[in-house]
Write a protein that holds these residues in place. Sequence first.
Motif, short mmCIF file in Angstrom:
data_model
loop_
_atom_site.label_atom_id
_atom_site.label_comp_id
_atom_site.label_asym_id
_atom_site.label_seq_id
_atom_site.Cartn_x
_atom_site.Cartn_y
_atom_site.Cartn_z
N GLU A 198 24.02 3.98 -4.53
CA GLU A 198 23.20 5.12 -4.98
C GLU A 198 23.23 6.28 -3.70
O GLU A 198 22.93 7.24 -4.02
N LEU A 199 23.19 5.93 -2.63
CA LEU A 199 23.36 6.67 -1.47
C LEU A 199 24.48 7.67 -1.60
O LEU A 199 24.35 8.92 -1.56
N ALA A 200 25.55 7.09 -1.90
CA ALA A 200 26.96 7.82 -2.11
C ALA A 200 26.68 8.56 -3.28
O ALA A 200 27.31 10.09 -3.30
N LYS A 201 25.97 8.53 -4.21
CA LYS A 201 25.84 9.47 -5.30
C LYS A 201 25.12 10.67 -4.95
O LYS A 201 25.38 11.75 -5.20
N LYS A 202 24.25 10.39 -4.12
CA LYS A 202 23.24 11.49 -3.61
C LYS A 202 23.87 12.27 -2.63
O LYS A 202 23.60 13.57 -2.51
N GLN A 203 24.73 11.70 -1.79
CA GLN A 203 25.42 12.58 -0.53
C GLN A 203 26.91 12.77 -0.95
O GLN A 203 27.38 13.22 -0.17
N LYS A 204 27.34 12.34 -2.06
CA LYS A 204 28.72 12.84 -2.79
C LYS A 204 29.57 12.38 -1.72
O LYS A 204 30.72 12.88 -1.22
N LEU A 205 29.51 10.96 -1.50
CA LEU A 205 30.55 10.34 -0.32
C LEU A 205 31.53 9.54 -1.27
O LEU A 205 31.49 9.13 -2.28
N ALA A 206 32.80 9.89 -0.87
CA ALA A 206 34.11 9.42 -1.60
C ALA A 206 34.35 8.00 -0.77
O ALA A 206 34.90 7.93 0.43
N PRO A 207 34.27 7.01 -1.50
CA PRO A 207 34.61 5.50 -0.85
C PRO A 207 35.88 5.57 -0.09
O PRO A 207 35.83 5.16 1.05
N GLU A 208 37.02 6.00 -0.47
CA GLU A 208 38.43 5.82 0.41
C GLU A 208 38.17 6.75 1.63
O GLU A 208 38.92 6.46 2.51
N LYS A 209 37.18 7.60 1.73
CA LYS A 209 37.16 8.45 2.82
C LYS A 209 35.88 8.10 3.70
O LYS A 209 35.69 8.57 4.70
N THR A 210 35.33 6.85 3.57
CA THR A 210 33.95 6.68 4.09
C THR A 210 34.37 5.26 4.63
O THR A 210 34.73 4.22 4.37
N THR A 211 34.16 5.48 6.30
CA THR A 211 34.36 4.34 7.15
C THR A 211 33.00 3.41 7.46
O THR A 211 31.95 4.31 7.50
N VAL A 212 33.13 2.16 7.37
CA VAL A 212 31.93 1.23 7.71
C VAL A 212 32.18 0.34 8.86
O VAL A 212 33.36 -0.26 9.07
N ALA A 213 31.16 0.14 9.56
CA ALA A 213 31.02 -0.84 10.81
C ALA A 213 30.03 -1.82 10.43
O ALA A 213 28.68 -1.27 10.13
N ILE A 214 30.23 -3.21 10.41
CA ILE A 214 29.20 -4.11 10.09
C ILE A 214 28.85 -5.13 11.32
O ILE A 214 29.77 -5.71 11.82
N GLN A 215 27.77 -4.93 11.85
CA GLN A 215 27.48 -6.06 12.82
C GLN A 215 26.75 -7.08 12.37
O GLN A 215 25.57 -7.03 11.87
N GLY A 216 27.40 -8.36 12.53
CA GLY A 216 26.90 -9.51 11.80
C GLY A 216 27.68 -9.87 10.70
O GLY A 216 28.04 -9.24 9.89
N PHE A 217 28.45 -11.01 10.86
CA PHE A 217 29.30 -11.51 9.51
C PHE A 217 28.71 -12.69 9.04
O PHE A 217 29.65 -13.71 8.68
N GLY A 218 27.55 -12.88 8.71
CA GLY A 218 27.04 -13.95 8.03
C GLY A 218 26.99 -13.69 6.51
O GLY A 218 27.58 -12.90 5.97
N ASN A 219 25.95 -14.34 5.93
CA ASN A 219 25.90 -14.29 4.48
C ASN A 219 25.88 -12.75 4.08
O ASN A 219 26.63 -12.28 3.41
N GLY A 220 24.80 -11.86 4.73
CA GLY A 220 24.48 -10.67 4.22
C GLY A 220 25.68 -9.89 4.55
O GLY A 220 25.96 -8.86 3.98
#
Length: 427
Positions: A198-220
């Motif tokens: 939903e955020l991507a729709k509002k901000q017009k983010l293109a998935p293939e150009k969007t980088t993500v960092a995740i702190q914590g690799f448990g279930n969530g």
Amino acid sequence: MSENVFEDAFNRVKSIGKSAKVSPEIIDGLMHPKAIMTASLPVRMDDGSTKYFTGIRCQYNNVLGPTKGGIRYHPDVTLEEVQALALWMTIKCAVVGLPYGGGKGGIIVDPKELSPMELERLSRAYVRAMADFIGPQNDIPAPDVYTNARIMGWMADEFEAIKRVKAPGVITGKPVRLGGSLGRDDATGRGAYLCILELAKKQKLAPEKTTVAIQGFGNGGYHVARLLQNEGYKIVAISDSKGAIYRKAGFDVDSIYKEKQKSKELKAVYCDHSVCELVEHETISNSELLELDVDILIPAALEGVITKENAKNIQAKYIVEVANGPVESDADQILDDKGIIIIPDVLANAGGVTVSYFEWAQNRQGFAWTLEKVHERLGHIMRSAFDDVWNLAEKEKRSLRDAAYTRAIRRIGEAIEAHGTRDYFNS
């Protein structure tokens, strides 16, 4: 983490409630937990000795319905933390419109030091102590940090043995064959993933150009990473409690998860069937991961990792709080001033409690839903809640966190006002 996480949560509610022009009487009611139970849990260890562990359960507010919230096993569990988590759960359920109040529980223990049989005895001891405090119409626990479906199954079984009834609705997050719901395993991550779409729709983010960092690799953390990668997002950094790995070209999330389940270590690998090979990467610290130049930062571990000390170094354009309370209240303004958009925990990680609600509803109906139905209803609730919070933020010129809290506090306030407040009785 702040010295008193409950005070931090308390101050945030008080401040946002005041700016939202909510009655002081309603805010004052949210400052006082309804009930707290603390118990010493004697556990027979494998060597024949008896150890005592402290168990806590907080029922924070039940104006909107029975209290609901997870049980965590962690050496750093405190009464203040449990109260803060229960307050956040109260807000969270109101944000997405569930007929629940907020609760939380915990045991002060390092579960990694216990054998499987000791873990089972501890889990059953907790339920024996809390059997008159919890119940399907009163207070419904669920998994949290270092607890899982098997532990919930033990707890539900112990409650039923004590009460001499079948009561699957007393606990959610159970194994499917014991009355659990399909879709509960990835619900927290899926809820955050739906918010990001939903955020991507509002901000017009293109998935293939969007980088993500995740702190914590448990279930969530794992499930939001998996779902985002399947959508085309580039997962460039992942961490667990021991450290983090970074690769500008991105990682194959499922390969790393598969290797972690096998070796219990976070390794930068790519797996082709049963063959896993190391890939080029950097080893960094958890604090360095938080400060990476990425588009989306997802804190998915414990609370209080972004403080006023490190907030000025955060470079991400968006923060999605999969963990509970990862951003301390005195860091919020710093991040707002930097133009960082935060999807707050009380919205972003509400997928877990929403599917727990579905499980409870199925248990009460005696009818199991299909996975497709669970995903459809979760999608409807998360998208609706996100749009309502986003629109309120735009209308009242608030941050998403302020808007989410405002929406929740006003809902709770309407329920309190239905019973009558000072204004009514003095009219």
